[in-house]
Design an enzyme around this catalytic site. Structure first.
Site, mmCIF file in Angstrom:
data_model
loop_
_atom_site.group_PDB
_atom_site.id
_atom_site.type_symbol
_atom_site.label_atom_id
_atom_site.label_comp_id
_atom_site.label_asym_id
_atom_site.label_seq_id
_atom_site.Cartn_x
_atom_site.Cartn_y
_atom_site.Cartn_z
ATOM 1 N N LYS A 69 -0.390 -34.201 -7.095
ATOM 2 C CA LYS A 69 0.358 -33.850 -8.305
ATOM 3 C C LYS A 69 1.815 -33.581 -7.917
ATOM 4 O O LYS A 69 2.547 -34.541 -7.704
ATOM 5 C CB LYS A 69 -0.366 -32.717 -9.012
ATOM 6 C CG LYS A 69 -1.848 -33.134 -9.177
ATOM 7 C CD LYS A 69 -2.626 -32.462 -10.181
ATOM 8 C CE LYS A 69 -4.113 -32.761 -10.079
ATOM 9 N NZ LYS A 69 -4.502 -34.127 -10.412
ATOM 10 N N GLU A 111 -9.507 -21.959 -11.511
ATOM 11 C CA GLU A 111 -8.238 -22.650 -11.246
ATOM 12 C C GLU A 111 -7.125 -21.635 -11.413
ATOM 13 O O GLU A 111 -7.340 -20.601 -12.051
ATOM 14 C CB GLU A 111 -8.045 -23.803 -12.243
ATOM 15 C CG GLU A 111 -9.022 -24.919 -12.024
ATOM 16 C CD GLU A 111 -8.972 -25.997 -13.111
ATOM 17 O OE1 GLU A 111 -7.909 -26.258 -13.679
ATOM 18 O OE2 GLU A 111 -10.036 -26.576 -13.373
ATOM 19 N N SER A 113 -6.040 -27.278 -15.933
ATOM 20 C CA SER A 113 -5.506 -28.638 -15.980
ATOM 21 C C SER A 113 -5.289 -29.178 -17.384
ATOM 22 O O SER A 113 -4.408 -30.005 -17.591
ATOM 23 C CB SER A 113 -6.434 -29.583 -15.214
ATOM 24 O OG SER A 113 -7.720 -29.594 -15.790
ATOM 25 N N ASN A 132 1.025 -36.334 -13.597
ATOM 26 C CA ASN A 132 1.057 -35.018 -12.940
ATOM 27 C C ASN A 132 2.104 -34.991 -11.822
ATOM 28 O O ASN A 132 2.079 -34.102 -10.965
ATOM 29 C CB ASN A 132 -0.311 -34.691 -12.349
ATOM 30 C CG ASN A 132 -1.383 -34.628 -13.412
ATOM 31 O OD1 ASN A 132 -1.157 -34.090 -14.493
ATOM 32 N ND2 ASN A 132 -2.549 -35.192 -13.130
ATOM 33 N N HIS A 157 -12.349 -27.535 -13.629
ATOM 34 C CA HIS A 157 -12.275 -28.995 -13.516
ATOM 35 C C HIS A 157 -13.635 -29.599 -13.133
ATOM 36 O O HIS A 157 -14.443 -28.969 -12.446
ATOM 37 C CB HIS A 157 -11.236 -29.337 -12.441
ATOM 38 C CG HIS A 157 -10.916 -30.784 -12.332
ATOM 39 N ND1 HIS A 157 -11.419 -31.583 -11.337
ATOM 40 C CD2 HIS A 157 -10.134 -31.576 -13.093
ATOM 41 C CE1 HIS A 157 -10.948 -32.812 -11.488
ATOM 42 N NE2 HIS A 157 -10.157 -32.832 -12.545
ATOM 43 N N ASP A 217 -8.569 -23.097 -7.234
ATOM 44 C CA ASP A 217 -8.018 -24.451 -7.195
ATOM 45 C C ASP A 217 -6.590 -24.394 -7.746
ATOM 46 O O ASP A 217 -6.386 -24.136 -8.937
ATOM 47 C CB ASP A 217 -8.916 -25.360 -8.047
ATOM 48 C CG ASP A 217 -8.430 -26.810 -8.065
ATOM 49 O OD1 ASP A 217 -7.348 -27.076 -7.510
ATOM 50 O OD2 ASP A 217 -9.137 -27.658 -8.640
ATOM 51 N N HIS A 241 -2.683 -27.643 -10.028
ATOM 52 C CA HIS A 241 -1.531 -27.787 -10.930
ATOM 53 C C HIS A 241 -0.484 -26.695 -10.746
ATOM 54 O O HIS A 241 0.486 -26.644 -11.496
ATOM 55 C CB HIS A 241 -2.010 -27.833 -12.384
ATOM 56 C CG HIS A 241 -2.886 -29.017 -12.638
ATOM 57 N ND1 HIS A 241 -2.363 -30.254 -12.972
ATOM 58 C CD2 HIS A 241 -4.230 -29.169 -12.548
ATOM 59 C CE1 HIS A 241 -3.369 -31.109 -13.102
ATOM 60 N NE2 HIS A 241 -4.506 -30.483 -12.845
HETATM 61 C C1 LIG Z 1 -7.830 -28.807 -11.430
HETATM 62 C C2 LIG Z 1 -8.050 -30.053 -10.644
HETATM 63 N N1 LIG Z 1 -8.734 -29.994 -9.505
HETATM 64 C C3 LIG Z 1 -8.954 -31.091 -8.769
HETATM 65 C C4 LIG Z 1 -8.471 -32.322 -9.145
HETATM 66 C C5 LIG Z 1 -8.770 -33.516 -8.323
HETATM 67 O O1 LIG Z 1 -7.685 -33.833 -7.518
HETATM 68 P P1 LIG Z 1 -7.441 -35.348 -7.046
HETATM 69 O O2 LIG Z 1 -6.786 -36.036 -8.166
HETATM 70 O O3 LIG Z 1 -6.607 -35.211 -5.828
HETATM 71 O O4 LIG Z 1 -8.797 -35.905 -6.757
HETATM 72 C C6 LIG Z 1 -7.726 -32.419 -10.301
HETATM 73 C C7 LIG Z 1 -7.110 -33.725 -10.678
HETATM 74 O O5 LIG Z 1 -7.421 -34.454 -11.482
HETATM 75 C C8 LIG Z 1 -7.531 -31.271 -11.097
HETATM 76 O O6 LIG Z 1 -6.881 -31.354 -12.263
#
Ligand SMILES: Cc1ncc(COP(=O)(O)O)c(C=O)c1O
Length: 382
Positions: free
Chosen positions: A241, A178, A182, A45, A131, A207, A210
Site C-alpha cells: 500500500k 486492524e 480497510s 492503496n 480483513h 494488522d 493501511h
Molecule cells: C487490512 C488488510 N490486511 C491484509 C491485506 C493483504 O495484503 P496484500 O495485498 O499485501 O496481500 C490487505 C489488502 O488487501 C488489507 O486491506
C-alpha cells in the site's frame, strides 16, 4: 454437479458479480482503462504515490542487474538471500520489534501466522470487520473463534473474560484487529485494546496494512503513534500500500518469528519473493520513513483535509446501501471520469455497499475538488 455459469448468473442477479478491468497505463492518479479511456484514479492503496516513483523504478532496475529476477526456491530450501534478511532487519527495527519475517503478500502473512501460532486448544478473538486474510487465517488455524462487534471494547472484554476461563494453562488467547480498517478507514481504539489484552494475559496481533506509511512518527503506524508498539505482540502489515510495492511482514519476538519460520505454511511452502523486489522494498522503507516520506504524508494530509476534514486515514467510505445502487453510483462517477470502486458483500456487510474513495499524496488539489463536486451531484440526483 453445480454449473459455474449458473453460479455466475446468481452473482449477477444479486449485483455481486465481479469483473476484472484492464488498465493500459501504469498505476497512478490518472489511469487509462481499456474499456473507457483516461480517468482520475481514486481506487488505489498507493497512498504516497510510490508505485511509479522514479527513484524506486531506477533502484528496482539496479537491483535486478545485481541480483537477477528470481529467488530460486522457498526460503528454507535455498531462497533466503541477503536482501530478504536485510529487509527483515529494517522492518523489525522500524517496528521496534525483536525480529521480522516477510511473506510474498500481506494475505500470506495473515494466513501463515495465525495457524502457525494457534490450534484447536487456542482462542482467537477478532474484530467483526477484520480483513478476509485474518478471517481465513483464523479459520485455517482450527482455534475457537469469537468475534466482537466493530471496535466494541465491552464485548471484547467479555470475550477475554470467557477465554481466560476456557483456555488451558498452556493455551493461547490472541486478539486480532486492524489499526486502520480497510473498508471504513476508521481507527481501532488500540491503546484500550492493549490495556485489555494485557489485563487478561492475551496476545495481540494488529494488522497495520493501511496505517503503515500514513500514520505515526516516520509513518510507522498507529501503534507507534500511540506509543504502544512494544506492547503489540504481533505487528503485521504489507508493503503493497503506502510502500508502493508488494509483500507482507510480521514483526514479533525472535522466538515468535523462529516459530513462524518453522510452522507458517505460506512461508515454508512458497518460493520467496524476488531478491530485487526485497531490496527495492528496503529502499522504499527508507523513503517512506525518511524526509521524503514526511513531505508525502504532509501532502496526503492536505488532500485529506480538502476532501473530508474529519477523515482519520486515506480511506473515505461513501455508504450507499444496496449493491445495485453502489454499482450505479460507481458507473455514474466513471462516466464523469472518476474511478471509484463499488465495494459489496462479502467485502463489507450486506446492506452496506459503498463507494470506497482512497486518497493519495500524488492527487492534485484540483482532482479532489472535482471529485467532491461529482459526489455532491450524485447525492443530489439520488
Ligand atoms: C487490512 C488488510 N490486511 C491484509 C491485506 C493483504 O495484503 P496484500 O495485498 O499485501 O496481500 C490487505 C489488502 O488487501 C488489507 O486491506
Amino acid at each position: 454437479m453445480r454449473d459455474p455459469e449458473e453460479e455466475l448468473r446468481e452473482l449477477e442477479a444479486g449485483g455481486l458479480r465481479r469483473r476484472l478491468r484492464r488498465i493500459e497505463s501504469p498505476q497512478g492518479t490518472r489511469v487509462d482503462l481499456a474499456d473507457h479511456g483516461g480517468c482520475l484514479n481514486f481506487s488505489s492503496n498507493d497512498y504516497l504515490g510510490l508505485a511509479t516513483d522514479e527513484g524506486l523504478k531506477e533502484a528496482y532496475q539496479k537491483h535486478i542487474g545485481r541480483l537477477g529476477v528470481g529467488s530460486g526456491a522457498s526460503r528454507l530450501v535455498c531462497g533466503t538471500m541477503a536482501a530478504h534478511l536485510e529487509l527483515e532487519e529494517k522492518i523489525a527495527d522500524l517496528k521496534r520489534a525483536g525480529a521480522a519475517l516477510t511473506f510474498s503478500s500481506g494475505f500470506a502473512a495473515a494466513t501463515g501466522t495465525l495457524p502457525a501460532l494457534c490450534g484447536k486448544h487456542d482462542i482467537l478473538i477478532l474484530d467483526k470487520l477484520c480483513h478476509a486474510s485474518l478471517i481465513d487465517g483464523a479459520r485455517l488455524s482450527g482455534a475457537t473463534m469469537r468475534v466482537f462487534p466493530h471496535n466494541d471494547l465491552d464485548r471484547l472484554e467479555s470475550h477475554l473474560q470467557w477465554a481466560a476461563r476456557q483456555v488451558a494453562a498452556d493455551g493461547r488467547v490472541v486478539v486480532v484487529t486492524e489499526s486502520v480498517f480497510s473498508m471504513d478507514g476508521d481507527l481501532a481504539p488500540l491503546a484500550e485494546i492493549v490495556e485489555l489484552k494485557d489485563r487478561y494475559g492475551a496476545l495481540l496481533l494488529v494488522d497495520e496494512a493501511h496505517a503503515f506509511g500514513v500514520l505515526g512518527p516516520q509513518g510507522r503506524g498507529l501503534a507507534a503513534a500511540l506509543g504502544v508498539e512494544s506492547r503489540v505482540d504481533l505487528q503485521m502489515g504489507t508493503f503493497s500500500k503506502a510502500a508502493g510495492l508488494s509483500g507482507g511482514y510480521l514483526c514479533g519476538s525472535r522466538a515468535m518469528v523462529d516459530l513462524l519460520i518453522n510452522r507458517a505454511r505460506s512461508f515454508i511452502y512458497s518460493t520467496s519473493p524476488s531478491p530485487a523486489l526485497a531490496a527495492t522494498v528496503s529502499d522504499a522503507l527508507d523513503l517512506v520513513c525518511g524526509e521524503r516520506g514526511e513531505t508525502l504524508r504532509a501532502d496526503l494530509l492536505a488532500r485529506r483535509a480538502s476532501f473530508a476534514p474529519d477523515t482519520t486515514s486515506a480511506i473515505v467510505p461513501v455508504i450507499i446501501g444496496e449493491n445495485e445502487a453502489a454499482l450505479a453510483a460507481s458507473a455514474d462517477l466513471l462516466a464523469k471520469g472518476f474511478l471509484v470502486p463499488a465495494i459489496r458483500y462479502p467485502t463489507v456487510p450486506k446492506g452496506s455497499a459503498r463507494l470506497r474513495v482512497t486518497l493519495s499524496a500524488a492527487h492534485r488539489t484540483d482532482d479532489i475538488i472535482a471529485l467532491k463536486s461529482a459526489l455532491a451531484d450524485l447525492r443530489e440526483s439520488r
